[in-house]
Design a protein around this motif. Structure first.
Motif, PDB file in Angstrom:
ATOM      1  N   CYS A 202       0.453  -1.061   0.050  1.00  0.00           N
ATOM      2  CA  CYS A 202       0.022  -0.104   0.147  1.00  0.00           C
ATOM      3  C   CYS A 202       0.790   1.415   0.138  1.00  0.00           C
ATOM      4  O   CYS A 202       0.361   2.303  -0.302  1.00  0.00           O
ATOM      5  CB  CYS A 202      -0.946   0.051   1.125  1.00  0.00           C
ATOM      6  SG  CYS A 202      -0.210   0.250   2.882  1.00  0.00           S
ATOM      7  N   GLY A 203       2.006   1.163   0.375  1.00  0.00           N
ATOM      8  CA  GLY A 203       3.155   2.324   0.292  1.00  0.00           C
ATOM      9  C   GLY A 203       2.711   3.208   1.576  1.00  0.00           C
ATOM     10  O   GLY A 203       3.229   4.333   1.456  1.00  0.00           O
ATOM     11  N   ILE A 204       2.046   2.889   2.470  1.00  0.00           N
ATOM     12  CA  ILE A 204       1.952   3.659   3.618  1.00  0.00           C
ATOM     13  C   ILE A 204       3.165   3.275   4.913  1.00  0.00           C
ATOM     14  O   ILE A 204       3.271   2.039   5.020  1.00  0.00           O
ATOM     15  CB  ILE A 204       0.593   3.517   4.373  1.00  0.00           C
ATOM     16  CG1 ILE A 204      -0.371   3.966   3.079  1.00  0.00           C
ATOM     17  CG2 ILE A 204       0.346   4.308   5.483  1.00  0.00           C
ATOM     18  CD1 ILE A 204      -2.049   3.906   3.538  1.00  0.00           C
ATOM     19  N   MET A 205       3.484   4.410   5.474  1.00  0.00           N
ATOM     20  CA  MET A 205       4.500   4.136   6.472  1.00  0.00           C
ATOM     21  C   MET A 205       3.918   3.658   7.683  1.00  0.00           C
ATOM     22  O   MET A 205       2.625   3.662   8.155  1.00  0.00           O
ATOM     23  CB  MET A 205       5.472   5.391   6.693  1.00  0.00           C
ATOM     24  CG  MET A 205       6.239   5.800   5.762  1.00  0.00           C
ATOM     25  SD  MET A 205       7.278   7.216   6.119  1.00  0.00           S
ATOM     26  CE  MET A 205       5.965   8.372   6.085  1.00  0.00           C
ATOM     27  N   GLY A 206       4.722   2.738   8.642  1.00  0.00           N
ATOM     28  CA  GLY A 206       4.465   2.226   9.780  1.00  0.00           C
ATOM     29  C   GLY A 206       4.020   0.803   9.944  1.00  0.00           C
ATOM     30  O   GLY A 206       3.998   0.330  11.152  1.00  0.00           O
ATOM     31  N   HIS A 207       4.006   0.152   8.994  1.00  0.00           N
ATOM     32  CA  HIS A 207       3.691  -1.177   8.664  1.00  0.00           C
ATOM     33  C   HIS A 207       4.422  -1.880   7.514  1.00  0.00           C
ATOM     34  O   HIS A 207       4.673  -1.284   6.641  1.00  0.00           O
ATOM     35  CB  HIS A 207       2.368  -1.792   8.900  1.00  0.00           C
ATOM     36  CG  HIS A 207       1.494  -1.272   7.839  1.00  0.00           C
ATOM     37  ND1 HIS A 207       0.809  -0.113   7.523  1.00  0.00           N
ATOM     38  CD2 HIS A 207       1.328  -2.062   6.505  1.00  0.00           C
ATOM     39  CE1 HIS A 207       0.360  -0.164   6.391  1.00  0.00           C
ATOM     40  NE2 HIS A 207       0.590  -1.051   5.908  1.00  0.00           N
ATOM     41  N   GLN A 223       3.558  -3.020  -5.293  1.00  0.00           N
ATOM     42  CA  GLN A 223       3.728  -1.692  -5.986  1.00  0.00           C
ATOM     43  C   GLN A 223       4.759  -0.874  -5.535  1.00  0.00           C
ATOM     44  O   GLN A 223       5.039   0.198  -6.112  1.00  0.00           O
ATOM     45  CB  GLN A 223       2.209  -1.035  -6.024  1.00  0.00           C
ATOM     46  CG  GLN A 223       1.192  -1.665  -6.645  1.00  0.00           C
ATOM     47  CD  GLN A 223       1.071  -1.824  -8.171  1.00  0.00           C
ATOM     48  OE1 GLN A 223       1.631  -0.856  -8.795  1.00  0.00           O
ATOM     49  NE2 GLN A 223       1.199  -3.095  -8.604  1.00  0.00           N
ATOM     50  N   TYR A 224       5.217  -1.053  -4.259  1.00  0.00           N
ATOM     51  CA  TYR A 224       6.386  -0.303  -3.526  1.00  0.00           C
ATOM     52  C   TYR A 224       7.469  -1.246  -3.240  1.00  0.00           C
ATOM     53  O   TYR A 224       7.552  -2.427  -3.391  1.00  0.00           O
ATOM     54  CB  TYR A 224       5.948   0.506  -2.405  1.00  0.00           C
ATOM     55  CG  TYR A 224       4.658   1.294  -3.078  1.00  0.00           C
ATOM     56  CD1 TYR A 224       4.862   2.754  -2.962  1.00  0.00           C
ATOM     57  CD2 TYR A 224       3.393   0.667  -2.883  1.00  0.00           C
ATOM     58  CE1 TYR A 224       3.721   3.522  -3.249  1.00  0.00           C
ATOM     59  CE2 TYR A 224       2.295   1.576  -3.208  1.00  0.00           C
ATOM     60  CZ  TYR A 224       2.628   2.886  -3.373  1.00  0.00           C
ATOM     61  OH  TYR A 224       1.425   3.872  -3.503  1.00  0.00           O
ATOM     62  N   GLY A 225       8.807  -0.494  -3.055  1.00  0.00           N
ATOM     63  CA  GLY A 225       9.879  -1.412  -2.642  1.00  0.00           C
ATOM     64  C   GLY A 225      11.097  -0.606  -2.492  1.00  0.00           C
ATOM     65  O   GLY A 225      11.146   0.614  -2.231  1.00  0.00           O
TER      66      GLY A 225
END
Length: 278
Positions: A202-207, A223-225
């Protein structure tokens, strides 16, 4: 509680006058509210000790736990305040510490704590469009811009401009800055310098991705990495080597310098996991 009737002793107000308010506001200078961008439990004592260590302030700050993952920070000089508030972002166990200015008036829980500052890079801007007007607009795609560095020391790999911006930690990271040209759209790669860890789905920080939903995701959901992380340049010739010499040359000090260098590098690696200074 709206149906409760106040009793006589509950109506005996504590009155704060204007003169008192002036003094209280002076005492409340350099306050901040903070939380760690995570839903997992952690030790507040570990947070306090880590942050005091990595900040290295001139005066001992007052750090207070208000509620679960909600803290107030009080500083005692302008230099300490500016360092903490303007030289971030700061990380605790690779998680962003979200900090907001606080005047002490509302309850700490009423202060919004969703924004943090990041250092981002916009890569491979064609030379024709590498001017302040165009770059400023590209930078706005990352977040609320605080500064743009067109010419800077290249500590990281690639051809890029640096952007200091405020982003919302509840939203996905921006991966590309789109540049619409007469010949079509060009997607310019955005990278981040030592940002807190984020989810590859999901590209959200914290997990991380194993904590996102049920943790099971098909390959196409990634979708991120790590390709979003800026990579530091390696110095030409590699790191300087210390040559150990026998007692006949310097009494064994060469070996001591070598051990000291290794300890220093290990300390830097540990410190980089706790903090990020822009």
């Amino acid at each position: 509680m709206k149906n409760l009737e106040l009793k006589e002793g509950e109506l005996d107000d504590v009155v704060v006058g204007e003169e008192d308010l002036v003094d209280l506001r002076k005492q409340a200078r350099w306050l901040a509210v903070a939380r760690v961008n995570t839903k997992k439990p952690f030790s507040s004592e570990a947070l306090f000790e880590t942050m005091k260590y990595v900040w290295g302030l001139a005066h001992e700050p007052e750090l207070r736990e208000v509620d679960d993952n909600l803290f107030t920070f009080k500083f005692f000089c302008l230099g300490d305040w500016n360092k903490v508030m303007h030289q971030g972002p700061w990380l605790f166990r690779k998680l962003v510490v979200v900090i907001a200015e606080y005047d002490g008036m509302p309850r700490p829980a009423e202060v919004p704590l969703n924004n943090t500052t990041v250092w981002a890079q916009i890569h491979s801007i064609p030379e024709l469009y590498r001017n302040q007007r165009v770059v400023d607009q590209l930078a706005q795609r990352v977040g609320r811009v605080q500064s743009v560095e067109m010419n800077h020391q290249r500590w990281f790999e690639g051809d890029y401009v640096r952007v200091k911006a405020v982003i919302d930690v509840t939203k996905p990271l921006i991966r590309f800055a789109p540049l619409n040209l007469p010949g079509g759209r060009m997607l310019l790669h955005v990278k981040y310098e030592k940002i807190g860890f984020f989810c590859d789905v999901c590209g959200i920080m914290g997990h991380d991705m194993e904590e996102c939903g049920d943790g099971i995701h098909p390959p196409e959901a990634i979708q991120y990495g790590k390709w979003l992380l800026a990579k530091r340049r390696v110095a030409v010739g590699g790191p300087r080597q210390f040559r150990a010499q026998g007692p006949g040359r310097d009494g064994g000090r060469g070996r001591a310098r070598s051990r000291e260098s290794r300890r220093s590098r290990e300390g830097c690696r540990r410190s980089s996991e706790e903090t990020c200074i822009g």
